[in-house]
Design an enzyme around this catalytic site. Structure first.
Site, PDB file in Angstrom:
ATOM      1  N   SER A 183     -72.283  25.038  14.672  1.00  0.00           N
ATOM      2  CA  SER A 183     -71.584  24.176  15.621  1.00  0.00           C
ATOM      3  C   SER A 183     -71.126  22.913  14.923  1.00  0.00           C
ATOM      4  CB  SER A 183     -72.531  23.826  16.773  1.00  0.00           C
ATOM      5  OG  SER A 183     -72.019  22.778  17.567  1.00  0.00           O
ATOM      6  N   TYR A 196     -80.895  20.481  19.427  1.00  0.00           N
ATOM      7  CA  TYR A 196     -79.702  21.294  19.172  1.00  0.00           C
ATOM      8  C   TYR A 196     -79.001  20.795  17.911  1.00  0.00           C
ATOM      9  CZ  TYR A 196     -75.427  23.927  20.015  1.00  0.00           C
ATOM     10  OH  TYR A 196     -74.358  24.796  19.891  1.00  0.00           O
ATOM     11  N   LYS A 200     -78.935  22.966  14.421  1.00  0.00           N
ATOM     12  CA  LYS A 200     -77.623  23.453  13.979  1.00  0.00           C
ATOM     13  C   LYS A 200     -77.295  22.930  12.582  1.00  0.00           C
ATOM     14  CE  LYS A 200     -76.145  26.191  17.241  1.00  0.00           C
ATOM     15  NZ  LYS A 200     -75.803  27.601  16.994  1.00  0.00           N
TER      16      LYS A 200
END
Length: 212
Positions: A183, A196, A200
């Site tokens: 991402s 997150y 990532k």
């Protein structure tokens, strides 16, 4: 000595996601409009997957489903749709005449079983699309360790476990590719979710290490 992933290729995906592709062979050219899903699929079509066997984790929905559909449309010999939601995976696999496998990528044993099942059905794995991911909950220091651990497993260790299961054989055969879906949060950050963003970043870092 053979090395998997001589080059790092990047595919820009919708909503700012990135795919990092470590390839043993091939010359994929990758400037892609991040808002153009059709262009992404067109780039995937250049991977020359006719008569190849591909595993797509998180293949029951979203980007994973689109990638599985594209592999099938391009003539892949086998497409394995792996997902925690087995019913949705079955629906996608039925539509593309593929194979559905229930897989929890936070478990190395599940990933090993996924690869073993694929080899039993198709003989080998030519492409592994390590795509499964979760958003989790918004927050940072306040979030419990259990959520951080789950995100580490899915966004970090799942790629390591998958590479461990398929990359040595790809290197021995001198072909194949391994794709990690990451991402923009892994290149910059996302202030709404610390785990997150951090995990990532780990996904991007592992893809970069693998291609070297």
């Amino acid at each position: 000595e053979a090395h998997l992933g001589v080059e790092l290729h990047e595919l820009e995906l919708p909503i700012g996601a990135k795919v990092l592709v470590a390839q043993a062979t091939g010359d994929l050219v990758v400037p892609v409009d991040p808002t153009d899903h059709a262009e992404l699929l067109e780039q995937l079509g250049r991977l020359r997957q006719r008569e190849k066997v591909a595993i797509v984790t998180g293949g029951a929905s979203g980007i994973g489903r689109s990638i599985a559909q594209r592999f099938a449309a391009d003539g892949a010999r086998g497409v394995v749709v792996a997902d925690l939601n087995f019913e949705r995976a079955q629906a996608v696999a039925h539509d593309i005449q593929g194979l559905a496998v229930r897989c929890d990528v936070s478990s190395e044993a599940d990933i090993q079983a996924l690869v073993a099942t694929t080899r039993q059905h198709y003989g080998q794995v030519d492409a592994y699309i390590s795509n499964a991911g979760i958003l989790g909950r918004m927050g940072g220091l306040d979030l419990e360790d259990a959520l951080w651990d789950k995100m580490w497993q899915i966004h970090g260790m799942a790629h390591v476990w998958a590479a461990r299961a398929v990359v040595p054989d790809m290197v021995a055969r001198g072909e194949g590719f391994f794709m990690v879906t990451a991402s923009a949060a892994g290149l910059l950050t996302i202030v709404e979710s610390a785990p997150y963003a951090v995990t990532k970043h780990a996904a991007v870092a592992f893809a970069e290490w693998l291609r070297i």
